[in-house]
Design a protein around this motif. Structure first.
Motif, PDB file in Angstrom:
ATOM      1  N   LYS A  97     -38.101 -72.638  21.673  1.00  0.00           N
ATOM      2  CA  LYS A  97     -38.518 -71.465  22.775  1.00  0.00           C
ATOM      3  C   LYS A  97     -38.882 -69.875  22.281  1.00  0.00           C
ATOM      4  O   LYS A  97     -38.076 -69.528  22.044  1.00  0.00           O
ATOM      5  CB  LYS A  97     -37.673 -71.274  23.924  1.00  0.00           C
ATOM      6  CG  LYS A  97     -38.301 -70.289  25.183  1.00  0.00           C
ATOM      7  CD  LYS A  97     -37.384 -69.537  26.268  1.00  0.00           C
ATOM      8  CE  LYS A  97     -36.817 -69.472  27.218  1.00  0.00           C
ATOM      9  NZ  LYS A  97     -36.467 -68.534  28.398  1.00  0.00           N
ATOM     10  N   CYS A  98     -40.463 -69.790  21.807  1.00  0.00           N
ATOM     11  CA  CYS A  98     -40.880 -68.360  21.158  1.00  0.00           C
ATOM     12  C   CYS A  98     -40.891 -67.398  22.866  1.00  0.00           C
ATOM     13  O   CYS A  98     -41.703 -68.030  23.453  1.00  0.00           O
ATOM     14  CB  CYS A  98     -41.930 -68.641  20.660  1.00  0.00           C
ATOM     15  SG  CYS A  98     -41.722 -70.082  19.242  1.00  0.00           S
ATOM     16  N   THR A  99     -41.067 -65.906  21.805  1.00  0.00           N
ATOM     17  CA  THR A  99     -41.269 -64.704  22.793  1.00  0.00           C
ATOM     18  C   THR A  99     -41.998 -63.708  22.715  1.00  0.00           C
ATOM     19  O   THR A  99     -42.212 -63.718  21.457  1.00  0.00           O
ATOM     20  CB  THR A  99     -40.201 -64.322  23.130  1.00  0.00           C
ATOM     21  OG1 THR A  99     -39.557 -65.270  23.703  1.00  0.00           O
ATOM     22  CG2 THR A  99     -40.320 -63.528  24.612  1.00  0.00           C
ATOM     23  N   SER A 100     -43.542 -63.733  22.907  1.00  0.00           N
ATOM     24  CA  SER A 100     -44.319 -63.054  22.790  1.00  0.00           C
ATOM     25  C   SER A 100     -44.392 -62.088  24.094  1.00  0.00           C
ATOM     26  O   SER A 100     -45.112 -62.364  25.073  1.00  0.00           O
ATOM     27  CB  SER A 100     -46.221 -63.452  21.895  1.00  0.00           C
ATOM     28  OG  SER A 100     -46.671 -62.429  21.757  1.00  0.00           O
ATOM     29  N   GLN A 101     -44.292 -60.393  23.525  1.00  0.00           N
ATOM     30  CA  GLN A 101     -44.231 -60.192  24.666  1.00  0.00           C
ATOM     31  C   GLN A 101     -43.617 -59.940  26.070  1.00  0.00           C
ATOM     32  O   GLN A 101     -44.056 -59.663  26.920  1.00  0.00           O
ATOM     33  CB  GLN A 101     -46.188 -59.482  24.939  1.00  0.00           C
ATOM     34  CG  GLN A 101     -46.382 -58.694  24.090  1.00  0.00           C
ATOM     35  CD  GLN A 101     -48.176 -58.599  23.528  1.00  0.00           C
ATOM     36  OE1 GLN A 101     -48.622 -58.433  25.066  1.00  0.00           O
ATOM     37  NE2 GLN A 101     -48.509 -57.866  22.798  1.00  0.00           N
ATOM     38  N   GLY A 102     -42.332 -60.591  25.705  1.00  0.00           N
ATOM     39  CA  GLY A 102     -42.137 -61.042  26.745  1.00  0.00           C
ATOM     40  C   GLY A 102     -41.756 -62.986  28.315  1.00  0.00           C
ATOM     41  O   GLY A 102     -41.632 -63.054  28.841  1.00  0.00           O
ATOM     42  N   ARG A 103     -43.119 -63.190  27.219  1.00  0.00           N
ATOM     43  CA  ARG A 103     -43.662 -63.995  28.032  1.00  0.00           C
ATOM     44  C   ARG A 103     -43.837 -65.273  26.477  1.00  0.00           C
ATOM     45  O   ARG A 103     -43.636 -65.217  25.445  1.00  0.00           O
ATOM     46  CB  ARG A 103     -45.905 -64.256  27.792  1.00  0.00           C
ATOM     47  CG  ARG A 103     -45.659 -62.745  28.908  1.00  0.00           C
ATOM     48  CD  ARG A 103     -47.158 -62.805  29.496  1.00  0.00           C
ATOM     49  NE  ARG A 103     -47.756 -62.375  28.103  1.00  0.00           N
ATOM     50  CZ  ARG A 103     -49.249 -62.159  28.014  1.00  0.00           C
ATOM     51  NH1 ARG A 103     -49.800 -62.573  29.125  1.00  0.00           N
ATOM     52  NH2 ARG A 103     -49.657 -61.565  26.995  1.00  0.00           N
ATOM     53  N   THR A 104     -43.060 -66.649  27.319  1.00  0.00           N
ATOM     54  CA  THR A 104     -42.486 -67.679  26.732  1.00  0.00           C
ATOM     55  C   THR A 104     -43.300 -69.280  26.467  1.00  0.00           C
ATOM     56  O   THR A 104     -44.338 -68.612  27.525  1.00  0.00           O
ATOM     57  CB  THR A 104     -41.443 -68.328  26.526  1.00  0.00           C
ATOM     58  OG1 THR A 104     -41.333 -68.794  27.980  1.00  0.00           O
ATOM     59  CG2 THR A 104     -40.110 -67.467  26.361  1.00  0.00           C
ATOM     60  N   PHE A 105     -43.258 -69.452  25.664  1.00  0.00           N
ATOM     61  CA  PHE A 105     -44.179 -70.670  25.056  1.00  0.00           C
ATOM     62  C   PHE A 105     -43.287 -72.053  24.413  1.00  0.00           C
ATOM     63  O   PHE A 105     -42.737 -70.949  23.325  1.00  0.00           O
ATOM     64  CB  PHE A 105     -45.952 -70.394  25.007  1.00  0.00           C
ATOM     65  CG  PHE A 105     -46.645 -71.373  24.091  1.00  0.00           C
ATOM     66  CD1 PHE A 105     -47.146 -72.087  25.796  1.00  0.00           C
ATOM     67  CD2 PHE A 105     -46.849 -72.419  23.179  1.00  0.00           C
ATOM     68  CE1 PHE A 105     -48.038 -73.190  25.320  1.00  0.00           C
ATOM     69  CE2 PHE A 105     -47.766 -72.883  23.214  1.00  0.00           C
ATOM     70  CZ  PHE A 105     -48.477 -73.354  24.325  1.00  0.00           C
ATOM     71  N   ILE A 106     -43.431 -72.977  24.377  1.00  0.00           N
ATOM     72  CA  ILE A 106     -42.272 -73.886  23.793  1.00  0.00           C
ATOM     73  C   ILE A 106     -43.678 -74.610  23.333  1.00  0.00           C
ATOM     74  O   ILE A 106     -43.973 -75.347  23.482  1.00  0.00           O
ATOM     75  CB  ILE A 106     -41.245 -74.763  24.690  1.00  0.00           C
ATOM     76  CG1 ILE A 106     -41.275 -73.612  25.487  1.00  0.00           C
ATOM     77  CG2 ILE A 106     -40.908 -75.335  24.380  1.00  0.00           C
ATOM     78  CD1 ILE A 106     -39.811 -74.416  27.027  1.00  0.00           C
ATOM     79  N   ILE A 107     -42.688 -74.678  21.692  1.00  0.00           N
ATOM     80  CA  ILE A 107     -43.179 -75.461  21.195  1.00  0.00           C
ATOM     81  C   ILE A 107     -42.527 -77.293  20.977  1.00  0.00           C
ATOM     82  O   ILE A 107     -41.634 -76.389  20.272  1.00  0.00           O
ATOM     83  CB  ILE A 107     -44.017 -75.530  20.019  1.00  0.00           C
ATOM     84  CG1 ILE A 107     -44.825 -73.763  20.037  1.00  0.00           C
ATOM     85  CG2 ILE A 107     -45.000 -76.562  18.894  1.00  0.00           C
ATOM     86  CD1 ILE A 107     -45.204 -73.163  18.675  1.00  0.00           C
ATOM     87  N   THR A 108     -42.223 -77.571  21.177  1.00  0.00           N
ATOM     88  CA  THR A 108     -41.727 -79.345  20.809  1.00  0.00           C
ATOM     89  C   THR A 108     -41.729 -79.749  19.130  1.00  0.00           C
ATOM     90  O   THR A 108     -42.614 -79.642  18.694  1.00  0.00           O
ATOM     91  CB  THR A 108     -41.924 -80.755  21.690  1.00  0.00           C
ATOM     92  OG1 THR A 108     -42.977 -81.293  21.391  1.00  0.00           O
ATOM     93  CG2 THR A 108     -41.380 -80.257  23.595  1.00  0.00           C
ATOM     94  N   GLU A 109     -40.679 -80.074  18.869  1.00  0.00           N
ATOM     95  CA  GLU A 109     -40.198 -80.661  17.557  1.00  0.00           C
ATOM     96  C   GLU A 109     -41.460 -81.937  17.068  1.00  0.00           C
ATOM     97  O   GLU A 109     -41.925 -81.798  16.165  1.00  0.00           O
ATOM     98  CB  GLU A 109     -39.099 -81.232  17.153  1.00  0.00           C
ATOM     99  CG  GLU A 109     -38.696 -82.105  15.688  1.00  0.00           C
ATOM    100  CD  GLU A 109     -38.969 -81.187  14.766  1.00  0.00           C
ATOM    101  OE1 GLU A 109     -39.487 -80.751  14.034  1.00  0.00           O
ATOM    102  OE2 GLU A 109     -38.668 -79.768  15.117  1.00  0.00           O
ATOM    103  N   SER A 110     -41.916 -82.331  18.018  1.00  0.00           N
ATOM    104  CA  SER A 110     -43.323 -83.229  18.023  1.00  0.00           C
ATOM    105  C   SER A 110     -43.899 -82.838  17.760  1.00  0.00           C
ATOM    106  O   SER A 110     -44.990 -83.174  17.582  1.00  0.00           O
ATOM    107  CB  SER A 110     -42.967 -84.609  19.584  1.00  0.00           C
ATOM    108  OG  SER A 110     -43.784 -85.751  19.654  1.00  0.00           O
TER     109      SER A 110
END
Length: 118
Positions: free
Chosen positions: A3-16
């Motif tokens: 779970k990555c966050t930038s300026q309080g907003r998240t975007f998740i990159i799965t292992e796959s």
């Protein structure tokens, strides 16, 4: 999954997804110095659609999300529609593809790349 966050907003990159992006970059020399870009554009069956490509340009409004050394770019306007979303790579009988699980989408069409917000 990261779970990555930038300026309080998240975007998740799965292992796959991270593994597939790394694989593509390792097999295609022209992609090695590029990052995956996920964008949202107007259009498609439901109003908006996802675009996946590789990009060597870092724009002023881009956010970088990283998982296991794989970097994904999302521009600021797209991130407004993708906050909390998850980028995944799926391998199914119908084919293999990148997919976004987006909590902001209120509806989507059968193609899986088009969505609507309220």
């Amino acid at each position: 999954m990261t779970k990555c966050t930038s300026q309080g907003r998240t975007f998740i990159i799965t292992e796959s997804a991270a593994k597939r992006i790394a694989f593509l970059k390792s097999k295609e020399s022209s992609l090695r110095d590029l990052r995956m870009r996920v964008s949202v554009l107007g259009g498609g069956c439901a109003g908006f659609h996802y675009v996946f490509d590789f990009d060597g340009t870092m724009n002023d409004d881009d956010h970088i999300f990283e998982h296991n050394g794989v970097e994904v770019l999302v521009d600021d306007l797209s991130l407004d529609l993708l906050t909390g979303a998850q980028l995944d790579y799926k391998e199914e009988l119908i084919g293999a593809y990148f997919a976004v699980k987006n909590p902001n989408a209120k509806s989507s069409c059968g193609c899986g790349t088009s969505f609507a917000v309220s």
